[in-house]
Write an enzyme that holds these catalytic residues in place. Sequence first.
Site, PDB file in Angstrom:
ATOM      1  N   GLY A   1       0.864  -1.185   0.000  1.00 13.23           N
ATOM      2  CA  GLY A   1       0.000   0.000   0.000  1.00 13.23           C
ATOM      3  C   GLY A   1       0.901   1.236   0.000  1.00 13.23           C
ATOM      4  N   THR A   2       0.332   2.363   0.390  1.00 13.14           N
ATOM      5  CA  THR A   2       1.122   3.596   0.424  1.00 13.14           C
ATOM      6  C   THR A   2       2.364   3.416   1.292  1.00 13.14           C
ATOM      7  OG1 THR A   2      -0.896   4.864   0.103  1.00 13.14           O
ATOM      8  CG2 THR A   2       0.985   6.057   0.976  1.00 13.14           C
TER       9      THR A   2
ATOM     10  N   GLU B   1      -5.577  10.492   0.937  1.00 11.25           N
ATOM     11  CA  GLU B   1      -5.304  11.299  -0.257  1.00 11.25           C
ATOM     12  C   GLU B   1      -4.963  12.746   0.073  1.00 11.25           C
ATOM     13  OE1 GLU B   1      -8.651  10.280  -2.956  1.00 11.25           O
ATOM     14  OE2 GLU B   1      -7.329   8.599  -3.457  1.00 11.25           O
TER      15      GLU B   1
ATOM     16  N   LEU C   1      -0.567   1.833   8.593  1.00  9.26           N
ATOM     17  CA  LEU C   1      -1.684   1.411   9.438  1.00  9.26           C
ATOM     18  C   LEU C   1      -1.290   0.275  10.371  1.00  9.26           C
ATOM     19  CD1 LEU C   1      -4.415   1.663   6.663  1.00  9.26           C
ATOM     20  CD2 LEU C   1      -3.957   3.309   8.500  1.00  9.26           C
TER      21      LEU C   1
ATOM     22  N   LYS D   1      -2.674  21.889  -1.751  1.00  3.56           N
ATOM     23  CA  LYS D   1      -3.468  22.020  -0.524  1.00  3.56           C
ATOM     24  C   LYS D   1      -2.825  23.075   0.381  1.00  3.56           C
ATOM     25  CE  LYS D   1      -4.638  19.459   3.678  1.00  3.56           C
ATOM     26  NZ  LYS D   1      -4.469  18.219   4.443  1.00  3.56           N
TER      27      LYS D   1
HETATM   28  C1  LIG Z   1     -10.840   6.441   6.370  1.00  6.98           C
HETATM   29  C2  LIG Z   1      -9.383   6.775   6.216  1.00  6.98           C
HETATM   30  C3  LIG Z   1      -9.012   7.987   5.653  1.00  6.98           C
HETATM   31  C4  LIG Z   1      -7.651   8.304   5.559  1.00  6.98           C
HETATM   32  N1  LIG Z   1      -7.276   9.529   5.062  1.00  6.98           N
HETATM   33  C5  LIG Z   1      -5.973   9.880   5.091  1.00  6.98           C
HETATM   34  C6  LIG Z   1      -5.545  11.139   4.616  1.00  6.98           C
HETATM   35  O1  LIG Z   1      -6.331  11.951   4.140  1.00  6.98           O
HETATM   36  N2  LIG Z   1      -4.230  11.435   4.698  1.00  6.98           N
HETATM   37  C7  LIG Z   1      -3.324  10.564   5.194  1.00  6.98           C
HETATM   38  O2  LIG Z   1      -2.138  10.897   5.287  1.00  6.98           O
HETATM   39  N3  LIG Z   1      -3.689   9.335   5.562  1.00  6.98           N
HETATM   40  C8  LIG Z   1      -4.981   8.978   5.544  1.00  6.98           C
HETATM   41  N4  LIG Z   1      -5.349   7.729   5.934  1.00  6.98           N
HETATM   42  C9  LIG Z   1      -4.320   6.744   6.259  1.00  6.98           C
HETATM   43  C10 LIG Z   1      -3.775   6.158   4.961  1.00  6.98           C
HETATM   44  O3  LIG Z   1      -4.819   5.598   4.228  1.00  6.98           O
HETATM   45  C11 LIG Z   1      -2.731   5.113   5.253  1.00  6.98           C
HETATM   46  O4  LIG Z   1      -1.774   5.615   6.145  1.00  6.98           O
HETATM   47  C12 LIG Z   1      -2.008   4.703   4.003  1.00  6.98           C
HETATM   48  O5  LIG Z   1      -2.901   4.372   2.993  1.00  6.98           O
HETATM   49  C13 LIG Z   1      -1.094   3.541   4.269  1.00  6.98           C
HETATM   50  O6  LIG Z   1      -1.795   2.329   4.312  1.00  6.98           O
HETATM   51  P1  LIG Z   1      -0.942   1.023   4.467  1.00  6.98           P
HETATM   52  O7  LIG Z   1      -0.004   0.939   3.324  1.00  6.98           O
HETATM   53  O8  LIG Z   1      -0.386   0.983   5.827  1.00  6.98           O
HETATM   54  O9  LIG Z   1      -2.029  -0.140   4.400  1.00  6.98           O
HETATM   55  P2  LIG Z   1      -2.883  -0.806   3.111  1.00  6.98           P
HETATM   56  O10 LIG Z   1      -3.162   0.246   2.121  1.00  6.98           O
HETATM   57  O11 LIG Z   1      -3.986  -1.489   3.786  1.00  6.98           O
HETATM   58  O12 LIG Z   1      -1.853  -1.791   2.507  1.00  6.98           O
HETATM   59  C14 LIG Z   1      -1.640  -3.073   3.061  1.00  6.98           C
HETATM   60  C15 LIG Z   1      -0.837  -3.898   2.077  1.00  6.98           C
HETATM   61  O13 LIG Z   1      -0.514  -5.141   2.683  1.00  6.98           O
HETATM   62  C16 LIG Z   1      -0.817  -6.186   1.791  1.00  6.98           C
HETATM   63  N5  LIG Z   1      -1.112  -7.391   2.568  1.00  6.98           N
HETATM   64  C17 LIG Z   1      -1.891  -7.514   3.680  1.00  6.98           C
HETATM   65  N6  LIG Z   1      -1.912  -8.795   4.078  1.00  6.98           N
HETATM   66  C18 LIG Z   1      -1.150  -9.498   3.221  1.00  6.98           C
HETATM   67  C19 LIG Z   1      -0.791 -10.863   3.090  1.00  6.98           C
HETATM   68  N7  LIG Z   1      -1.248 -11.806   3.927  1.00  6.98           N
HETATM   69  N8  LIG Z   1       0.018 -11.211   2.064  1.00  6.98           N
HETATM   70  C20 LIG Z   1       0.500 -10.304   1.192  1.00  6.98           C
HETATM   71  N9  LIG Z   1       0.190  -8.988   1.270  1.00  6.98           N
HETATM   72  C21 LIG Z   1      -0.619  -8.600   2.265  1.00  6.98           C
HETATM   73  C22 LIG Z   1      -2.026  -5.664   1.016  1.00  6.98           C
HETATM   74  O14 LIG Z   1      -2.216  -6.369  -0.183  1.00  6.98           O
HETATM   75  C23 LIG Z   1      -1.591  -4.226   0.788  1.00  6.98           C
HETATM   76  O15 LIG Z   1      -0.717  -4.177  -0.308  1.00  6.98           O
HETATM   77  C24 LIG Z   1      -6.683   7.376   6.000  1.00  6.98           C
HETATM   78  C25 LIG Z   1      -7.080   6.144   6.508  1.00  6.98           C
HETATM   79  C26 LIG Z   1      -8.406   5.834   6.633  1.00  6.98           C
HETATM   80  C27 LIG Z   1      -8.813   4.503   7.197  1.00  6.98           C
END
Ligand SMILES: Cc1cc2nc3c(=O)[nH]c(=O)nc-3n(C[C@H](O)[C@H](O)[C@H](O)COP(=O)(O)OP(=O)(O)OC[C@H]3O[C@@H](n4cnc5c(N)ncnc54)[C@H](O)[C@@H]3O)c2cc1C
Length: 496
Positions: free
Chosen positions: A15-16, A50, A328, A79
């Site tokens: 993810g991000t 975003e 997250l 922004k």
């Molecule tokens: C409602 C909401 C609004 C938000 N708005 C903002 C905002 O405006 N500004 C901001 O800075 N942040 C915001 N955030 C936070 C932001 O979305 C996250 O910090 C960011 O997207 C990072 O997400 P991530 O990469 O940690 O998780 P995810 O995007 O959930 O990525 C998880 C990754 O792990 C992989 N994965 C999981 N399990 C497995 C497995 N068993 N095997 C292989 N791969 C796996 C998935 O495929 C995915 O690629 C928001 C969050 C939420 C919930």
Amino acid sequence: MDGQEVRKVVIAGGGTAGWIAAAALSRQLGRLLDITLVESDEIGTVGVGESTIPTARSFNALLGLDEREFMRATQATFKLGIAFEDWARLGDRYLHSFGQIGTSTWIADFHHFWLEARARRIAGGLGDYCFELQAAEAGKFATGPDAAINYAYHLDATLYGRYLRERSERQGVSRVEGKIGQVEQDPESGFIRALVLESGARIEGDLFIDCTGFRGLLIEQTLKAGYEDWGQWLATDSALAVQTGSVGPALPYTRAIAHEAGWQWRIPLQHRVGNGLVYSSAHMDDDAAQALLMAKLEGDALTEPRVIRYRTGRRRKTWEKNCVALGLASGFVEPLESTSIHLIMIAVTRLMQMFPFSGISEPVVRRFNDQAQNELERIRDFIILHYKLTERDDSAFWRQCRDMDVPATLADRIGLFREAGFAYQASDDLFRVDSWVQVMLGQRLEPLGNHQVSRLMPPERMQQSLADLKSKIAAAVQRMPTHQDFIEQYCAPIPA
Ligand SMILES: Cc1cc2nc3c(=O)[nH]c(=O)nc-3n(C[C@H](O)[C@H](O)[C@H](O)COP(=O)(O)OP(=O)(O)OC[C@H]3O[C@@H](n4cnc5c(N)ncnc54)[C@H](O)[C@@H]3O)c2cc1C
């Protein structure tokens, strides 16, 4: 702890967080490390996130990104802050801008002089003395080598991930597609040794970066690092997200509109608008939330609304054994001030600064975790502030927010501002004095006093300097192009 050299880095999740980590590590330390990222198309990403804050610009510079290329690739807009609507009272509106307000002296910040001027009835609104705020309100924007303007971006999260992936792969990161089924640990030390995919493939590593999102597959499900729940202060636990078509020129700010059980975001991109409703499931059910979100949309929905559940809080240790959690997986303070992407960037930067090339040691891990905790707790306090300082009495949700006890660190700040108009930026505090002041005043926290040095300024001089500043800002804003025009000439995607 484990004297083993660290060369092979495995990032779990794309993810991000995963792609930011991959892009930064490969750009800065790629020649010293072997980096693999595992992601699962089947599981996908959270798909939101975003809106950013200005620190994203320096991080982009660290990644070596060209701003125009980055903005085209992610359909980004500029922004200048966040507009808060209906927060303290229904009908209220204030803008928390990224700008500097007036000029401070070393004894007293600008707002002390402004409070004095207001008492003397010679001041305009606080925002009259902030360039970024005035530009935002006028829908104007311009940047360039000589422009002194503090800004961030709104961007498409999916396109951002794709863009960083392309760069990371060019910089040598190996990407593996597949679902992680098992995490192998050393039976004695508990250190992670390998990720085993459902396909049977085994990916060994020295350091693992958990970017698997809320599930925290490595840091929590495997290493049980623990989670501190902040639900007693941050009561929202659900969000519904939907994308709509644009109905007008893109605003250079995010909108955060309070509703009876939470708030709604509106994030304008070049090609669409991101919308979401954040709510407390104890005060509003999913059907009511969806009905409210859909009723308030301004453009046609381009996607189906999706429910996202979360638990506000922090991972007790974001670095445990040979695993560092980012994004997250490391915790979530809710998106009100768009701080999550910043927290990923700052944590990756810290990891690169403290990178354990010759082995993971306890002091490094402790320092990393302490800093992460301090930063997150200051951000937590800033976000709770918006909820606590409400005067809304129209729903159980707002009454609960208004009446709750807040962390002692925040209670002290509120008391200090109420008594003496003092606001401060602590070490590890992301938000500057101007941010605290804008939100405290925007939420109707009225100071009973202010620094008396401001009384030494003769009223005529005070009035003149405020008038000069206001007209200088107004003239500068007047000369700027509209945000929409600037985007179109600066970074609109080039037609294929
Ligand atoms: C409602 C909401 C609004 C938000 N708005 C903002 C905002 O405006 N500004 C901001 O800075 N942040 C915001 N955030 C936070 C932001 O979305 C996250 O910090 C960011 O997207 C990072 O997400 P991530 O990469 O940690 O998780 P995810 O995007 O959930 O990525 C998880 C990754 O792990 C992989 N994965 C999981 N399990 C497995 C497995 N068993 N095997 C292989 N791969 C796996 C998935 O495929 C995915 O690629 C928001 C969050 C939420 C919930």
